[in-house]
Design a protein around this motif. Sequence first.
Motif, PDB file in Angstrom:
ATOM      1  N   THR A  33      -2.699  -0.588  -3.004  1.00  0.00           N
ATOM      2  CA  THR A  33      -3.739   0.159  -2.297  1.00  0.00           C
ATOM      3  C   THR A  33      -3.238   1.576  -2.042  1.00  0.00           C
ATOM      4  O   THR A  33      -2.216   1.771  -1.379  1.00  0.00           O
ATOM      5  CB  THR A  33      -4.096  -0.511  -0.957  1.00  0.00           C
ATOM      6  OG1 THR A  33      -4.622  -1.814  -1.204  1.00  0.00           O
ATOM      7  CG2 THR A  33      -5.127   0.314  -0.189  1.00  0.00           C
ATOM      8  N   ARG A  70      -7.006   0.777   9.209  1.00  0.00           N
ATOM      9  CA  ARG A  70      -7.518   0.585   7.851  1.00  0.00           C
ATOM     10  C   ARG A  70      -6.548  -0.258   7.027  1.00  0.00           C
ATOM     11  O   ARG A  70      -6.965  -1.154   6.273  1.00  0.00           O
ATOM     12  CB  ARG A  70      -7.747   1.944   7.181  1.00  0.00           C
ATOM     13  CG  ARG A  70      -8.012   1.892   5.679  1.00  0.00           C
ATOM     14  CD  ARG A  70      -9.288   1.117   5.321  1.00  0.00           C
ATOM     15  NE  ARG A  70     -10.466   1.823   5.744  1.00  0.00           N
ATOM     16  CZ  ARG A  70     -11.092   2.758   5.020  1.00  0.00           C
ATOM     17  NH1 ARG A  70     -10.623   3.100   3.823  1.00  0.00           N
ATOM     18  NH2 ARG A  70     -12.179   3.320   5.477  1.00  0.00           N
ATOM     19  N   SER A  86      -8.380   3.666  -1.532  1.00  0.00           N
ATOM     20  CA  SER A  86      -9.033   3.529  -0.237  1.00  0.00           C
ATOM     21  C   SER A  86      -9.108   4.909   0.410  1.00  0.00           C
ATOM     22  O   SER A  86      -8.076   5.487   0.769  1.00  0.00           O
ATOM     23  CB  SER A  86      -8.245   2.554   0.655  1.00  0.00           C
ATOM     24  OG  SER A  86      -8.863   2.397   1.914  1.00  0.00           O
ATOM     25  N   SER A 135       0.850  -1.183   0.000  1.00  0.00           N
ATOM     26  CA  SER A 135       0.000   0.000   0.000  1.00  0.00           C
ATOM     27  C   SER A 135       0.890   1.237   0.000  1.00  0.00           C
ATOM     28  O   SER A 135       2.098   1.161   0.234  1.00  0.00           O
ATOM     29  CB  SER A 135      -0.924   0.009   1.223  1.00  0.00           C
ATOM     30  OG  SER A 135      -0.164  -0.011   2.425  1.00  0.00           O
ATOM     31  N   SER A 146      -2.456  -4.943   4.064  1.00  0.00           N
ATOM     32  CA  SER A 146      -1.164  -4.429   3.628  1.00  0.00           C
ATOM     33  C   SER A 146      -0.015  -5.107   4.381  1.00  0.00           C
ATOM     34  O   SER A 146      -0.052  -5.241   5.597  1.00  0.00           O
ATOM     35  CB  SER A 146      -1.100  -2.921   3.843  1.00  0.00           C
ATOM     36  OG  SER A 146       0.190  -2.426   3.564  1.00  0.00           O
ATOM     37  N   ASP A 154      -6.894  -3.833   7.840  1.00  0.00           N
ATOM     38  CA  ASP A 154      -8.091  -4.375   7.185  1.00  0.00           C
ATOM     39  C   ASP A 154      -7.846  -4.626   5.704  1.00  0.00           C
ATOM     40  O   ASP A 154      -8.393  -5.584   5.126  1.00  0.00           O
ATOM     41  CB  ASP A 154      -9.262  -3.397   7.343  1.00  0.00           C
ATOM     42  CG  ASP A 154      -9.773  -3.327   8.780  1.00  0.00           C
ATOM     43  OD1 ASP A 154      -9.429  -4.229   9.566  1.00  0.00           O
ATOM     44  OD2 ASP A 154     -10.499  -2.369   9.103  1.00  0.00           O
ATOM     45  N   GLU A 155      -7.032  -3.781   5.081  1.00  0.00           N
ATOM     46  CA  GLU A 155      -6.741  -3.937   3.657  1.00  0.00           C
ATOM     47  C   GLU A 155      -5.733  -5.060   3.403  1.00  0.00           C
ATOM     48  O   GLU A 155      -5.494  -5.433   2.253  1.00  0.00           O
ATOM     49  CB  GLU A 155      -6.178  -2.628   3.085  1.00  0.00           C
ATOM     50  CG  GLU A 155      -7.134  -1.439   3.144  1.00  0.00           C
ATOM     51  CD  GLU A 155      -8.188  -1.485   2.053  1.00  0.00           C
ATOM     52  OE1 GLU A 155      -8.206  -2.460   1.270  1.00  0.00           O
ATOM     53  OE2 GLU A 155      -9.003  -0.554   1.994  1.00  0.00           O
ATOM     54  N   ARG A 177      -5.933   0.506  -6.182  1.00  0.00           N
ATOM     55  CA  ARG A 177      -7.199   0.413  -5.459  1.00  0.00           C
ATOM     56  C   ARG A 177      -7.265   1.581  -4.482  1.00  0.00           C
ATOM     57  O   ARG A 177      -6.496   1.634  -3.528  1.00  0.00           O
ATOM     58  CB  ARG A 177      -7.298  -0.919  -4.709  1.00  0.00           C
ATOM     59  CG  ARG A 177      -8.622  -1.110  -3.992  1.00  0.00           C
ATOM     60  CD  ARG A 177      -8.640  -2.418  -3.201  1.00  0.00           C
ATOM     61  NE  ARG A 177      -9.899  -2.603  -2.519  1.00  0.00           N
ATOM     62  CZ  ARG A 177     -10.219  -2.016  -1.370  1.00  0.00           C
ATOM     63  NH1 ARG A 177      -9.345  -1.220  -0.782  1.00  0.00           N
ATOM     64  NH2 ARG A 177     -11.395  -2.221  -0.805  1.00  0.00           N
TER      65      ARG A 177
END
Length: 592
Positions: free
Chosen positions: A261, A331, A292, A234, A337, A334-335, A290
């Motif tokens: 991300t 976050r 976010s 990310s 990374s 959750d992604e 992506r």
Amino acid sequence: MVGCRPRQLRPSLTEDAMRWFGGCVTSTPGVPSYVPEQDVSLVWEDPFPLWMVGEWSPDEIVFARSRSREAVLVGVCSLTRGELVKWLDSACLGGLPPWPGIYTVVVRDACSITVWTDPTHAAPLYYTNIEGGVVWASSSRALAAIHGSGLDLNWLGAMVCEPPIPPSGQRSAFADVDCIPPGYRMMFTRGKKPMAQQWWFAPNAVSSSEAATGFRWSLEKSVLARTTTVERISCDLSGGLDSTTLCLLAAGLIEVDRRVTGLTVRPASTDSGGDLDHARTVAFYRHNIRHSILGLTGEALPYSELEEIPPCDEPAPSTITTARHRVAYERLVDEGSQRHLTGDGGDALLIPPSAYLYELAHRARFVRLARDVHGWAKLADASPWPRVRELFVTAPDKRASPPWASNRAQELALDYPAWGAPDTSMTNAYVISDVRSIARTANADTQIAHSFGIHLDAPFMDRTVMDAALRFRLNDRGSPWQYKPQITDAFSDILPRNVRQRHTKGGTDVDHHHGLRAHLGPVKSLMDGWLAGHSLIQPSPMYTALDRAAIGLPSPFGEFEPAIALEAWARAVTAALPVKWTRAFPAHKATP
């Protein structure tokens, strides 16, 4: 677009969660070494043991062995074992080749152990003298526990008196713990004092086209070193030049079936405009980014959760925005990374420091000097004459102490042993100094992020990227009319036009005004604490500055926020349990 989720308890950066490495050199054979009591992975036994504490992934450690030497590289680097062996077999181990990444190299032979420090100071190393030897480590707080040392008051005095750039010098934030200079190799030999020798030197300037080509190559290789070692990556996507460039590079270097991300943080009440629109443009530009978007509510305002600051080696740059970073790390977890890239260090590396104006004056380039002084004053909507007077009356490194700095703090700061300037141009010397200070303190953010399971990484702090940036001539480094031309010229083919044409980036002062207004009482109470109790600050001038900022008046956030962060950190460190040490013969060897 999801807002802040229900608040969770911050992971604790306890002794067991700390991640660091180090070793011990005793004066005579047969004497027990100092070893941390917590579980360690022993890389080398006596003589010259090397241990690692905490969780380390295999891609962060490279082992090599030759006929008479052993080596370990610790950190982020795409180097293979074969390449490390080739270097280890070379006749001269004076310096390190330009390997992309941020890392430390440790080599031992039958007589000594030698460590090579990163030139940007992004991977700081420390050492302390003990009875009968030396202990060295990547954590100054861990070493301070050997002696039961408190905080170094000279270091604290310099921090209070010289914001926003923290001091770089021979000592750490802890008494009796010294810092190994960045870009040096230090040899530890039984019965002898540690011997330090500089191995890194600033490069010479080259033509604009050659500098741009070299800068692009270096930053691409640095990002590639991160994308090839993990599956899920990310990146900050603020809409500014630095994070946008990193995000686009990462997206272009990964395989077609992978995604990057891009994390954009915004106030929950904002859905368009400014940085957010630029970030959306970038995400639309590449199909494998992506996007976010994280909307922050009032609980993540600046100055929230200051009482939850963990005990690190020194105050983290994220201290004032600790709640915002907590939400962002949650976050990223959750992604999924595995490594998160930030643009930290880009401003210090690429925006000319004010010292370049002194260099123009010293070179008698008065036409360019007059033009730039007028341009900077126009951007700031101010008169150019104060800057003119400053150029010809005040030394570039002479900063006035803030009004809350006590007389004692100023006296202590004068006795702080700072390092001498690098042997290069005045502008480069200031760039190097600022990058090193920022990179060193950012290591505290890395420690905090790791407690959430996030590997934080800043490619702009790579030695190879700093080398490439220093090769730009003074004329090619920007002006009031050119914002970071090093990036816009080198990456003109991958940056969207609206991003490439940006002359600045969005500010955060409004958020800080709102946060201080919401937390003014607790912040003022905080500042009548550890620093005031040690006569390092005067609370009354600090209260005046805080009151002005809370009602929205123009305020020197860059001066009083470091003092607030220092207070919160000092309380956390002095309240934390120290790392426990014992004297023993290391007996369990890890298998490389």
